[in-house]
Design a protein around this motif. Structure first.
Motif, short mmCIF file in Angstrom:
data_model
loop_
_atom_site.label_atom_id
_atom_site.label_comp_id
_atom_site.label_asym_id
_atom_site.label_seq_id
_atom_site.Cartn_x
_atom_site.Cartn_y
_atom_site.Cartn_z
N GLU A 119 2.22 16.15 0.16
CA GLU A 119 0.94 15.43 0.07
C GLU A 119 0.37 15.10 1.45
OE1 GLU A 119 0.11 12.43 -2.97
OE2 GLU A 119 2.23 12.58 -3.53
N GLY A 120 1.19 15.16 2.49
CA GLY A 120 0.70 14.81 3.83
C GLY A 120 -0.21 15.88 4.40
N GLN A 121 -1.52 15.68 4.29
CA GLN A 121 -2.49 16.67 4.75
C GLN A 121 -3.49 16.07 5.74
OE1 GLN A 121 -2.39 19.95 3.68
NE2 GLN A 121 -0.62 19.52 2.40
N THR A 122 -3.28 14.83 6.15
CA THR A 122 -4.25 14.16 7.01
C THR A 122 -3.55 13.47 8.18
OG1 THR A 122 -4.09 12.21 5.61
CG2 THR A 122 -5.91 13.71 5.16
N ALA A 123 -4.34 12.99 9.13
CA ALA A 123 -3.78 12.38 10.34
C ALA A 123 -2.87 11.21 10.02
CB ALA A 123 -4.91 11.96 11.27
N PHE A 124 -3.33 10.32 9.11
CA PHE A 124 -2.56 9.14 8.75
C PHE A 124 -2.33 9.12 7.24
CE2 PHE A 124 -4.66 8.02 12.72
CZ PHE A 124 -3.57 7.58 13.47
N CYS A 125 -1.12 8.77 6.85
CA CYS A 125 -0.74 8.77 5.44
C CYS A 125 -0.36 7.36 5.01
CB CYS A 125 0.44 9.72 5.24
SG CYS A 125 0.12 11.42 5.76
N TRP A 126 -1.16 6.79 4.10
CA TRP A 126 -0.88 5.47 3.56
C TRP A 126 0.13 5.64 2.43
CZ3 TRP A 126 -6.12 2.39 3.07
CH2 TRP A 126 -6.85 2.56 4.26
N LEU A 127 1.21 4.91 2.47
CA LEU A 127 2.30 5.05 1.52
C LEU A 127 2.12 4.05 0.38
CD1 LEU A 127 5.16 5.25 4.17
CD2 LEU A 127 3.65 7.08 3.35
N CYS A 128 1.98 4.55 -0.83
CA CYS A 128 1.60 3.71 -1.97
C CYS A 128 2.69 3.66 -3.03
CB CYS A 128 0.31 4.22 -2.59
SG CYS A 128 -1.09 4.27 -1.43
N GLU A 129 2.97 2.45 -3.50
CA GLU A 129 3.96 2.21 -4.55
C GLU A 129 3.35 1.30 -5.62
OE1 GLU A 129 7.95 2.10 -1.66
OE2 GLU A 129 7.33 0.31 -2.79
N GLN A 130 4.11 1.07 -6.67
CA GLN A 130 3.79 0.08 -7.71
C GLN A 130 2.36 0.19 -8.25
OE1 GLN A 130 6.15 -1.98 -8.97
NE2 GLN A 130 7.58 -0.97 -7.58
N PRO A 131 1.97 1.36 -8.78
CA PRO A 131 0.62 1.47 -9.33
C PRO A 131 0.45 0.62 -10.58
CG PRO A 131 1.92 3.39 -9.91
CD PRO A 131 2.76 2.58 -8.95
N GLN A 132 -0.72 0.04 -10.71
CA GLN A 132 -1.10 -0.69 -11.91
C GLN A 132 -2.55 -0.34 -12.22
OE1 GLN A 132 0.46 -4.97 -12.19
NE2 GLN A 132 0.47 -4.66 -9.98
N ARG A 133 -2.85 -0.21 -13.50
CA ARG A 133 -4.22 0.14 -13.86
C ARG A 133 -4.82 -0.92 -14.77
NH1 ARG A 133 -5.02 2.63 -18.85
NH2 ARG A 133 -3.12 3.03 -20.05
N LEU A 134 -6.13 -1.00 -14.73
CA LEU A 134 -6.84 -1.90 -15.62
C LEU A 134 -6.92 -1.27 -16.99
CD1 LEU A 134 -9.74 -3.15 -13.32
CD2 LEU A 134 -7.88 -4.52 -14.24
N VAL A 135 -6.57 -2.02 -18.01
CA VAL A 135 -6.67 -1.52 -19.37
C VAL A 135 -8.11 -1.14 -19.68
CG1 VAL A 135 -6.35 -2.09 -21.80
CG2 VAL A 135 -4.70 -2.90 -20.11
N VAL A 136 -9.04 -1.96 -19.20
CA VAL A 136 -10.47 -1.66 -19.35
C VAL A 136 -11.11 -1.70 -17.96
CG1 VAL A 136 -12.65 -2.33 -20.43
CG2 VAL A 136 -10.49 -2.71 -21.65
N PRO A 137 -11.29 -0.55 -17.33
CA PRO A 137 -11.97 -0.53 -16.02
C PRO A 137 -13.39 -1.08 -16.18
CG PRO A 137 -10.91 1.57 -16.47
CD PRO A 137 -10.88 0.79 -17.76
N PHE A 138 -13.81 -1.87 -15.20
CA PHE A 138 -15.15 -2.41 -15.35
C PHE A 138 -16.02 -2.09 -14.15
CE2 PHE A 138 -14.24 -5.97 -12.57
CZ PHE A 138 -12.92 -6.27 -12.82
#
Length: 255
Positions: A119-138
């Motif tokens: 996935e590293g295709q850019t100068a800086f790579c932000w490392l992301c964990e613990q995804p959570q989603r909104l049941v109803v995006p608003f």
């Protein structure tokens, strides 16, 4: 050094980032683990993800889903559940930004799965964990760079979060667990040995998927010389991080 860092991060209370689809939903669903930018991550901790107003093209969605199917297959995962919908102009959820490294560091980091390194295709790579989603995006409006979520939006959103089960959960090891800023560009340079999949080792389907993902991202690289230009918002955001105080003056809305 310490005092400067405190000042740098003090303006971010409930930081949010506006992204184009399908990248925004892929990140919130835990499929995407790396957010690529041309500038280092200015925050650690929870980052809210907002989908910009541009409706994603079916070809773009297919290219990115094909890309993730191929890289997950490298780790033996062949049944990736993609989002059924890619809403736009909506707050989608959040992730935890645990660190930031350079592309060179990411692709040679043997402590993480090969699919993440790809996935590293850019100068800086932000490392992301613990995804959570909104049941109803608003619906809400977004801005360039990292900005503060309005308090009333935050208070409503935090109550509507639902945990996500990623296809392959990743825990990025911190060099110094006592210092949440220890994983930053340059922190892995001494242990980097450039061990990654070479061009010769990549399958034709993986090579094609990577090329397709890059092509999908370049549609946002054209500079239309307006304040609303997204300037490679997905694969590489050309805008520098802007403080909330500056943004309140400029009101550069992502259209």
């Amino acid at each position: 050094m310490g005092s400067r860092r405190g000042t740098e991060f003090s303006n971010y209370r409930n930081p949010c980032l506006t992204m184009h689809q399908p990248w925004a939903s892929l990140l919130v669903y835990g499929i995407k683990r790396i957010e690529g930018r041309s500038w280092p991550a200015p925050i650690r901790g929870r980052l809210w993800i907002h989908a910009a107003s541009k409706v994603p093209e079916p070809e773009t969605i297919k290219a990115m889903e094909d890309f993730y199917r191929e890289i997950y297959a490298m780790n033996g995962i062949t049944d990736v559940k993609f989002p059924e919908h890619y809403p736009f102009s909506r707050l989608l959820g959040c992730v935890d930004v645990v660190g930031c490294v350079t592309c060179e560091e990411l692709v040679s980091w043997e402590a993480i799965p090969e699919s993440v390194r790809i996935e590293g295709q850019t100068a800086f790579c932000w490392l992301c964990e613990q995804p959570q989603r909104l049941v109803v995006p608003f619906e809400m409006r977004g801005y360039q760079g990292v900005y503060n979520l309005e308090r009333k939006i935050y208070e409503a959103a935090v109550r509507g979060l639902s945990s996500v089960k990623p296809p392959l959960p990743v825990k990025f090891p911190l060099p110094n667990p006592a210092d949440r800023f220890s994983l930053k560009p340059g922190s892995l340079a001494s242990s980097s040995n450039c061990s990654t999949v070479s061009e010769e080792e990549k399958s034709p389907s993986l090579v094609a998927a990577i090329a397709g993902a890059r092509a999908a991202a370049t549609q946002f690289s054209k500079n239309n010389n307006t304040l609303q230009s997204t300037s490679r918002e997905n694969i590489e955001d050309g805008e520098k991080p802007v403080s909330s105080r500056t943004r309140n003056k400029l009101h550069e809305e992502v259209r």
